[in-house]
Design an enzyme around this catalytic site. Structure first.
Site, PDB file in Angstrom:
ATOM      1  N   GLY A   9       0.773  -1.228   0.000  1.00 35.30           N
ATOM      2  CA  GLY A   9       0.000   0.000   0.000  1.00 35.30           C
ATOM      3  C   GLY A   9       0.810   1.287   0.000  1.00 35.30           C
ATOM      4  CE  LYS A  11      -1.223   6.599  -3.439  1.00 31.55           C
ATOM      5  NZ  LYS A  11      -1.494   5.602  -4.499  1.00 31.55           N
ATOM      6  CG  MET A  12       9.006   3.841  -4.986  1.00 28.39           C
ATOM      7  SD  MET A  12       9.690   2.163  -5.267  1.00 28.39           S
ATOM      8  CE  MET A  12      11.433   2.575  -5.509  1.00 28.39           C
ATOM      9  N   GLY A  16      13.352   8.006  -9.559  1.00 22.83           N
ATOM     10  CA  GLY A  16      14.232   8.310  -8.438  1.00 22.83           C
ATOM     11  C   GLY A  16      15.597   8.700  -8.954  1.00 22.83           C
ATOM     12  N   GLY A  18      19.552   7.807  -8.874  1.00 21.24           N
ATOM     13  CA  GLY A  18      20.512   6.759  -8.568  1.00 21.24           C
ATOM     14  C   GLY A  18      21.873   7.327  -8.207  1.00 21.24           C
ATOM     15  CE1 TYR A  48      25.713   0.590  -5.806  1.00 21.42           C
ATOM     16  CE2 TYR A  48      24.189   2.403  -5.443  1.00 21.42           C
ATOM     17  CZ  TYR A  48      24.510   1.218  -6.062  1.00 21.42           C
ATOM     18  OH  TYR A  48      23.620   0.671  -6.966  1.00 21.42           O
TER      19      TYR A  48
END
Length: 261
Positions: A9, A11-12, A16, A18, A48
């Site tokens: 449920g 939200k994304m 985006g 990187g 990273y």
């Protein structure tokens, strides 16, 4: 910004920023610049080495933490190491929760690693969990053996490798398809020079890179392009400003080489 709804449920954002291979000393400035351009979703990883830079830029922005969607990837093996790595990552980022934490690569200990992520959700340290670089069988095995269906599978996806075999598997399992290297890294310039891409760019008064990103986002695929150039950052984010026809999307399927670079 457009959003996808995860299977829990949440939200994304569908676009985006990187941070793969972003130099450590440059990360905070690059992320601050991206925040100014309008990005609110950021993708980093333990391997990273730049989680601290991402975190410092977000803290310095003055924008409430709840406005951001932060993803990191765990480069650990097994329950204990993953649990410890989760806490260390949160400390580096200067936050008390992740919006998304995913397994960076499958290993023999993936089930125990994933169990640690599930417990991280129960502890309020993670809002959603997922995986990266898992193939169809690995994904099915994980789902069968776990209590939580991954929210995303982050896999290399672009015009030359469209992941058409993985797409129906992800749809069946209700897992969001997230693309790393959506502009194909070394082959990006080749894709942008394709006559078909050039024509679409001209038609929609867009850049070739915007067409390539829109090809993915129109299919509901989350993208995390990386650029340290402010103009490219803004342009990538603005790729949501037009919509191609279904026929145009279908016409680009012929460029799928069905393999990585």
């Amino acid at each position: 910004m457009d959003f996808v709804t995860l299977n829990n449920g949440i939200k994304m954002p569908i676009i985006g920023y990187g941070t793969f291979q972003t130099p450590l000393k440059a990360t905070a400035d690059a992320v601050s610049q991206a925040i100014a351009a309008g990005y609110r979703s950021f993708d980093t990883a333990q391997v990273y080495g730049n989680e601290a830079g991402v975190g410092s830029a977000i803290q310095a922005s003055g924008i409430d933490r709840s406005e951001f969607f932060i993803t990191s990837k765990t480069q650990t093996r097994g329950y204990t190491e993953t649990s410890q790595g989760l806490d260390a990552s949160l400390q580096r980022l200067g936050t008390d929760y992740f919006d998304m934490l995913i397994i960076h690569w499958p290993t023999k200990e993936s089930l125990e690693t994933y169990r640690a992520l599930e417990d991280g959700v129960k502890a309020g340290k993670i809002r959603a969990i997922g995986v990266s670089n898992f193939n169809g069988q690995q994904l099915k095995d994980l789902v069968k053996a776990s209590d939580t269906v991954p929210a995303v599978d982050q896999i290399e996806t672009h015009l030359f490798w469209q992941q058409q075999k993985m797409s129906p598997i992800l749809q069946e399992l209700v897992i969001v398809h997230e693309a790393w290297a959506p502009l194909a890294e070394s082959q990006g310039s080749t894709m942008m020079k394709l006559p078909e891409i050039q024509l679409l760019a001209e038609k929609y008064q867009a850049t070739p890179a915007q067409v390539l990103l829109r090809f993915l986002t129109q299919q509901g695929i989350v993208v995390i392009p990386k650029s340290m150039n402010i103009d490219h950052q803004k342009s990538n984010l603005d790729s949501l400003g037009f919509t191609m026809t279904d026929e145009e999307i279908a016409s680009l399927r012929k460029f799928d080489k069905h393999h990585s670079n």
